[in-house]
Design an enzyme around this catalytic site. Structure first.
Site, PDB file in Angstrom:
ATOM      1  CD  GLU A 184      44.128  69.592  55.343  1.00  0.00           C
ATOM      2  OE1 GLU A 184      45.157  69.857  54.503  1.00  0.00           O
ATOM      3  OE2 GLU A 184      43.673  69.814  56.595  1.00  0.00           O
ATOM      4  NE  ARG A 188      47.684  69.210  54.008  1.00  0.00           N
ATOM      5  CZ  ARG A 188      48.037  68.464  55.012  1.00  0.00           C
ATOM      6  NH1 ARG A 188      49.285  67.818  55.064  1.00  0.00           N
ATOM      7  NH2 ARG A 188      47.560  68.881  56.247  1.00  0.00           N
ATOM      8  CG  ASP A 316      42.065  78.453  60.672  1.00  0.00           C
ATOM      9  OD1 ASP A 316      41.755  78.001  59.727  1.00  0.00           O
ATOM     10  OD2 ASP A 316      43.242  77.583  61.072  1.00  0.00           O
ATOM     11  CD  GLU A 449      49.177  76.950  62.298  1.00  0.00           C
ATOM     12  OE1 GLU A 449      48.859  76.348  61.123  1.00  0.00           O
ATOM     13  OE2 GLU A 449      50.133  76.078  63.123  1.00  0.00           O
ATOM     14  CB  THR A 533      46.431  78.809  54.315  1.00  0.00           C
ATOM     15  OG1 THR A 533      46.292  78.858  55.724  1.00  0.00           O
ATOM     16  CG2 THR A 533      45.952  77.435  53.844  1.00  0.00           C
TER      17      THR A 533
END
Length: 575
Positions: A184, A188, A316, A449, A533
């Site tokens: 994360e 981010r 994913d 998504e 992502t």
């Protein structure tokens, strides 16, 4: 008479001075005259030479100015994509009036979300709109602020961007006694800062990105090089969560490549790239024939553990980054193994594809051992966009096949939204014979998504249907999630009961992809940028292989390992 004699005498003297015979009888004066002539000649010759040199220098400077102007224009095209610095249109690109109107509506939503964050949660990780306060769900790293930097820049919200920039420069502190998620924090914070740097050129973002990356770096110090998934930012102690049995998670371990490769390229320090690429090397040693990896990996042995195979949660983005590192490296031989692994994995994905009855919705199953589960996460709705983006690297037949699969899956994901009373999707869906789909976990947390995939499909096909679907989803967010102090998720997409959190990715991803869905394809063109992502665009940089590097020596000098310019040769018919 006297005046006439004086005038005649003066004329005689003047004539004598220019008479050669006068000087032949006086050799000293002849020598002086010769010296004077030479000096005068040299003086005028030197002035003429200086003038010619000056003209030549002016010409060279003029050429250099022209070259620098061309270079500046090229850099603007490569880096500038926003506000007064970003032209949303070019002469050969028509901007549809409806697109302009919808884009402004999305921008208004971003302003509302950001203003609420500034007012009630400035500097904290996330806003709680219902209670009008903030919370530090990521250790107090200003997650929403950093996640929003590039969105603000792209939308031309210059004042808001500058205020955020000042907070980053003066208040952002990573020395936290907090066990941060490596995944994360990378997608981010590292990704958000690098994207802000690539867009603005402001070095404070690069300095901060390097600071946090150095704090995450010890997580890769494992026997196999597969990273631990949590690390204390102040002390550097890394570990995995207890609920995985000590294993690392596939997506959490294989979704740092874009950011750390970019960091090595921008700083010139190869250590970041080496660490994350070693993960792929390790996984490639035992890469299965179908390219599908279980979600748990042993960080000591570097091998997978018995667990679920999924394109949803915890699996994913590993597959996403196999494709995107190939794109990030400009599709050269140096990154071809990423594409090769991705194509193998897409064969595996195809083996998980099923169709519902009676409506024939295409979906991707999950797999544990040899058993399939007819369940698909909304998180897996990134896959249509990934397949569309990767379809251009195939030959004509496979390209058409995978683009068609992408379109079928996008239709299913859109119906995740359309099938509920609020027109917002649940977290996951189950498929049963004769019943098509039914929502499983029924919350909606503002996920991006599906609109991400609609963005890619619109860019790559030009089909405006995807814009219409995206607009419908945006209107559902406006109707159900907007409050007076920001946006919230829903506890239940059937009842519409609201939660109390504005996820940082709503500003970073959902609103950004919606904005780009209604922007010309010249805004963040896909042949110059690759999205991580978390939807943070990073510049595409050509990577050279070992042979190319060894052949890059010329006249005793070594050319740079990285070609620091965005590529111009697009591979996308509509990009």
């Amino acid at each position: 008479m006297a005046r006439n004699r004086s005038s005649s005498s003066s004329s005689w003297r003047l004539w004598s001075f220019i008479n050669p015979a006068y000087y032949l009888r006086r050799p000293k004066r002849l020598a002086l005259l010769f010296i004077a002539f030479v000096c005068i000649s040299l003086f005028f010759w030197d002035r003429q030479t200086l003038l010619q040199d000056h003209q030549l220098e002016v010409s060279k400077l003029s050429e250099e100015v022209t070259r620098l102007q061309d270079l500046l224009e090229e850099l603007k095209n490569a880096q500038g994509v926003s506000g007064a610095k970003i032209s949303h249109t070019k002469k050969d690109v028509l901007d549809d009036p409806i697109d302009i109107q919808r884009r402004e509506k999305v921008k208004d939503a971003m302003v509302h979300a950001w203003t609420s964050y500034e007012k009630y949660a400035w500097g904290q990780d996330e806003l709680k709109p219902q209670s009008k306060n903030g919370e530090d769900s990521f250790g107090g790293l200003g997650a929403t602020l950093i996640d929003s930097l590039d969105t603000l820049y792209i939308m031309g919200l210059d004042d808001q961007f500058q205020r955020a920039r000042e907070w980053v420069a003066n208040s952002l502190d990573f020395n936290k006694n907090y066990d941060a998620s490596v995944f994360e924090t990378t997608i981010r914070v590292v990704g958000g800062l690098l994207s802000a740097y690539d867009l603005s050129g402001d070095k404070i973002f690069l300095e901060k990105a390097r600071d946090i990356a150095d704090r995450l770096f010890p997580a890769w110090n494992t026997p196999s090089g597969i990273p631990y998934n949590f690390i204390n930012l102040a002390h550097g102690n890394a570990h995995n969560p207890g609920w995985t049995g000590g294993d690392s998670i596939l997506a959490d371990s294989g979704t740092e490549q874009l950011e750390f490769i970019a960091l090595s390229q921008r700083t010139g320090d190869p250590k970041y790239q080496q660490k994350v690429e070693n993960v792929i090397t390790e996984l490639n040693k035992t890469f299965p024939a179908d390219g599908l990896l279980p979600i748990y990996i042993n960080p000591d042995r570097g091998t997978t553990s018995y667990s679920t195979i999924t394109f949803g949660a915890m699996g994913d983005s590993f597959y996403e980054y196999l494709l995107k590192v190939w794109i990030q490296g400009n599709k050269t031989a140096a990154v071809k193994h990423y594409r090769d692994m991705w194509e193998i994995s897409m064969k595996g994905l195809s083996s998980l594809v099923r169709r519902s009855t009676p409506s024939s919705f295409t979906y991707i199953c999950e797999k544990t051992g040899s058993s399939l589960t007819d369940k698909m996460d909304e998180l897996a709705c990134f896959a249509p966009g990934m397949l569309a983006l990767g379809s251009t690297g195939y030959g004509p037949d496979d390209s058409k096949k995978f683009l068609s699969l992408a379109e079928e899956l996008a239709w299913t994901c859109y119906n995740f939204y359309q099938s509920t009373p609020t027109k917002l999707a649940g977290e996951n869906y189950f498929f049963r014979a004769g019943q098509d789909m039914s929502v499983g976990t029924s919350w909606n947390i503002l996920r991006p998504e599906t609109v991400e995939s609609l963005f890619y499909l619109w860019r790559l096909t030009g089909n405006k249907t995807y814009q219409e679907w995206g607009w419908n989803i945006f209107q559902a967010f406006e109707k159900n999630s907007r409050t007076e102090s920001g946006y919230v998720g829903l506890k239940d997409v059937n009842s519409g009961i609201k939660d109390n959190k504005m996820q940082s990715f709503f500003l970073a991803e959902t609103l950004k992809y919606l904005y780009l869905l209604f922007s010309p394809s010249t805004v963040i063109p896909l042949d110059e940028w690759v999205f991580n992502t978390e939807a943070h665009p990073l510049r595409i940089v050509t990577r050279l292989g070992q042979q190319e590097q060894s052949g890059a020596k010329e006249d005793g000098q070594t050319r740079p390992f990285i070609k620091l310019r965005a590529r111009k040769e697009g591979q996308f018919g509509h990009g």
